[in-house]
Scaffold this active site. Structure first.
Site, PDB file in Angstrom:
ATOM      1  N   LYS A 146       9.688   3.954   2.573  1.00  0.00           N
ATOM      2  CA  LYS A 146       9.228   2.789   1.830  1.00  0.00           C
ATOM      3  C   LYS A 146       9.618   1.526   2.607  1.00  0.00           C
ATOM      4  O   LYS A 146      10.771   1.351   2.980  1.00  0.00           O
ATOM      5  CB  LYS A 146       9.839   2.775   0.428  1.00  0.00           C
ATOM      6  CG  LYS A 146       9.201   1.760  -0.519  1.00  0.00           C
ATOM      7  CD  LYS A 146       9.632   1.982  -1.953  1.00  0.00           C
ATOM      8  CE  LYS A 146       8.940   0.996  -2.887  1.00  0.00           C
ATOM      9  NZ  LYS A 146       9.292   1.219  -4.300  1.00  0.00           N
ATOM     10  N   GLU A 154       8.744   8.026 -19.507  1.00  0.00           N
ATOM     11  CA  GLU A 154       9.032   7.216 -20.685  1.00  0.00           C
ATOM     12  C   GLU A 154       9.160   8.040 -21.964  1.00  0.00           C
ATOM     13  O   GLU A 154      10.023   7.760 -22.805  1.00  0.00           O
ATOM     14  CB  GLU A 154       7.927   6.152 -20.851  1.00  0.00           C
ATOM     15  CG  GLU A 154       7.927   5.073 -19.782  1.00  0.00           C
ATOM     16  CD  GLU A 154       7.219   5.483 -18.505  1.00  0.00           C
ATOM     17  OE1 GLU A 154       7.240   4.707 -17.540  1.00  0.00           O
ATOM     18  OE2 GLU A 154       6.640   6.601 -18.469  1.00  0.00           O
ATOM     19  N   ARG A 214       3.176   5.080 -23.372  1.00  0.00           N
ATOM     20  CA  ARG A 214       3.210   6.482 -22.971  1.00  0.00           C
ATOM     21  C   ARG A 214       4.194   7.291 -23.815  1.00  0.00           C
ATOM     22  O   ARG A 214       4.227   8.522 -23.713  1.00  0.00           O
ATOM     23  CB  ARG A 214       3.597   6.568 -21.484  1.00  0.00           C
ATOM     24  CG  ARG A 214       2.587   5.894 -20.570  1.00  0.00           C
ATOM     25  CD  ARG A 214       3.234   5.304 -19.320  1.00  0.00           C
ATOM     26  NE  ARG A 214       3.834   6.282 -18.461  1.00  0.00           N
ATOM     27  CZ  ARG A 214       3.230   6.833 -17.399  1.00  0.00           C
ATOM     28  NH1 ARG A 214       1.995   6.518 -17.106  1.00  0.00           N
ATOM     29  NH2 ARG A 214       3.854   7.693 -16.636  1.00  0.00           N
TER      30      ARG A 214
END
Length: 632
Positions: free
Chosen positions: A288, A376, A404
């Protein structure tokens, strides 16, 4: 005269142009693409590190596959800036995330190359499978389907639901696992460690592929035989390596892990896998922030760093001093303060310890703070399990992502009225991240659920007091919503005192019009009323900060109903079914018929732009409230 000194990137207006390049030119193109992303985001902030990490994957995908006929489904769309640039949006990329500019995440509304909405994580495999099955059933033309999942999205339950169905459906899709050991903060959990350890011998994969092609050419590899051979191969390999591959255990051919920054090697792999029958997974290790040293060294900070100096890597901060803190930081410091005083308090976040500032408690009390990854629904049910056995979880989820976990909130928390505090960060309009991230619906979708207490603080003091109130005995499942960005108070620390549940407050007296607000949007109301006073308007306007959407303060509503025939409600949430609707319902239920004007987000998805711009579009900025009062 035509410019003969064009860079490779400047000559590419579509993937068709990209496919005219020689493979040997692709590394140079990757460098140019990476440099453009860095340069543009230094002055027009956005999601930097994730897009830098997938440059080679992006170039290879569009080089090998015939997009847009072939379908690439991105997961966690903040890694798709390179994709946008290569698909005809290079000259408009400077408008990314700006009002009326390029959308912050891929969307089919913007480009035929954007196959699906991908603002929330973990949906790529399911969506891509749907497209792969559709391609099989339509039989109109040959179409390849690729899902690109990563940035921690494999921890999401939907990803595993999709994998389960991939293994049992007739499809030829390719799943690319962009494994960078990150979501925004570092990825966590067993899947993360599994991917770190997973390894498959390259020679083994090459030989197996060659054998399968040989058998296929001779008509000896029927679908049943293919599945049987895959299971046999998997069993032999597991016995030899003493390692079970979970993907191949689901009849998904696995290849990798490979270097995700070797673009020529990725092209070679994609060409080999492109026409292979059945579902496949290509596991690529990436970094990343790849190619920009500051982002590589601090990927979390550089996920969305704001403006920065490209040469020095120095982030450019506002020079204003003594600014109020961000609501998230007030939450983080207050949570630690509460947890130090109450040993039953624990913290839970789905992959956002930095974003929601739970890292403050995590650093001080690591054994009582849990990052559960991008999950979540699990975050809520995990919290509910702890609440069921005597703890007081503060579960912090961004409002848009809490959608969600809707069933979990109802079935696993509210049904038993468990002592769980659900803190919804980024509630209301969030700005440049746009419609996938606006916290527009939480008040409307939570309001019908029994047992819930739903509150929204107008300022930082109110946030602290509501957090204190929520953890007191007997409060049950308690929701606190607050916005992205800074508050209004520099002296934000205050005594922690209880606020009686279901009580609001009158902020100013009036006789002509009553304005009822919920949350920090009340400051726009205060400014609008202040403007009327400054102009010497004869209108006398009362302002009530209701604090609670559920239960409503019936004493204040009775006062308003008895004294006013003109009422305005203001909320930073959807107008249909939200706070204003709750006020209307109460008035109707109690036989009152005032003229009620509801200000809130319209019945449409609000685009991206600054919060100030979007408040004006939605009609909840100071000017709009001022005009509504004048017209009432």
């Amino acid at each position: 005269m035509e410019n003969t000194n064009k860079t490779l990137l400047e000559s590419i207006n579509s993937p068709a142009d990209l496919r005219r390049l020689e493979v040997e030119q692709l590394p140079q193109l990757c460098e140019e693409l990476r440099q453009m992303i860095v340069n543009e985001l230094s002055v027009n902030p956005g999601h930097l590190a994730s897009s830098l990490g997938v440059v080679e994957i992006t170039v290879a995908l569009h080089y090998v596959f015939d997009t847009p006929n072939d379908r690439i489904v991105w997961d966690v769309g903040h890694q798709a800036y390179g994709h946008k640039i290569l698909t005809g949006r290079r000259d408009r990329f400077h408008t990314n995330r700006k009002l009326h500019g390029i959308m912050p995440f891929p969307s089919p509304k913007e480009s035929e190359y954007d196959t699906f909405t991908c603002g929330h994580a973990s949906n790529s495999i399911s969506a891509a499978l749907g497209m792969a099955v559709a391609a099989k059933l339509r039989k109109e033309k040959k179409q390849h389907v690729v899902a690109v999942i990563g940035d921690g999205a494999m921890s999401g339950g939907l990803a595993f639901e999709g994998l389960n169905n991939v293994s049992s459906s007739n499809n030829d899709m390719l799943i690319i696992l962009n494994d960078n050991d990150m979501s925004i903060d570092h990825s966590v959990g067993g899947m993360k460690q599994y991917l770190v350890n997973l390894n498959t011998n390259k020679t083994y994969n090459d030989v197996r592929y060659q054998i399968s092609q040989w058998l296929n050419r001779r008509g000896m590899l029927s679908e049943n035989r293919r599945h049987g051979l895959i299971r046999l191969n998997n069993a032999i390999k597991s016995a030899i390596s003493q390692q079970q591959n979970v993907f191949e255990g689901m009849n998904i051919r696995y290849f990798g892990p490979f270097n995700g920054h070797d673009v020529k090697e990725i092209v070679r792999l994609l060409r080999q896998l492109k026409d292979m029958k059945g579902p496949k997974m290509l596991h690529l290790h990436t970094i990343k922030g790849k190619g920009y040293k500051p982002a590589e060294e601090a990927a979390t900070v550089w996920h969305a760093p704001g403006k920065f100096d490209v040469a020095t890597g120095e982030r450019i901060h506002s020079e204003e001093k003594d600014l109020p803190p961000k609501y998230q930081d007030v939450f983080g410091h207050t949570l630690l303060e509460l947890a130090q005083a109450n040993k039953q308090i624990v913290g839970v976040t789905p992959a956002m310890p930095t974003g929601c500032s739970m890292y403050i408690m995590m650093e001080a009390l690591p054994t009582r703070t849990f990052d559960v990854g991008i999950a979540e629904g699990h975050a809520v049910t995990f919290s509910a399990g702890m609440a069921a056995d005597g703890l007081i979880p503060f579960c912090n989820i961004y409002s848009a992502f809490s959608q969600r976990a809707y069933d979990n909130i109802i079935h696993d928390a509210a049904l038993l009225n468990l002592p769980l505090v659900l803190c919804l960060d980024r509630a209301g309009l969030v700005g440049e991240d746009g419609p996938t991230h606006h916290g527009a619906f939480d008040m409307a979708f939570l309001r019908p659920i029994p047992h819930l207490t739903i509150a929204s603080p107008m300022d930082e003091h109110e946030l602290r007091r509501l957090m204190y109130t929520a953890q007191l005995p007997g409060k049950g499942t308690f929701v606190i919503r607050y916005p992205r960005g800074r508050g209004v108070l520099t002296d934000w620390r205050c005594p922690l005192e209880e606020i009686a549940v279901g009580t609001g407050r009158r902020l100013c007296e009036g006789t002509d019009v009553a304005v009822l607000s919920i949350g920090p949007i009340g400051h726009n109301v205060t400014q609008a009323i202040g403007r009327l006073h400054e102009e010497g308007s004869p209108l006398s306007v009362a302002h009530y900060d209701m604090r609670f959407v559920k239960p409503l303060d019936e004493h204040l509503l009775q006062e308003v109903a008895d004294r006013f025939h003109r009422i305005i409600t203001v909320e930073d949430g959807c107008r249909k079914g939200g706070f204003g609707s709750a006020v209307l319902e109460w008035m109707s239920d109690h036989g009152y018929q005032p003229a009620v004007t509801r200000l809130g987000l319209p019945d449409e998805f609000v685009e991206h732009g600054t919060v100030a711009q979007l408040q004006a579009i939605a009609g909840i900025d100071t000017e709009s409230i001022y005009q509504a009062i004048i017209r009432s």
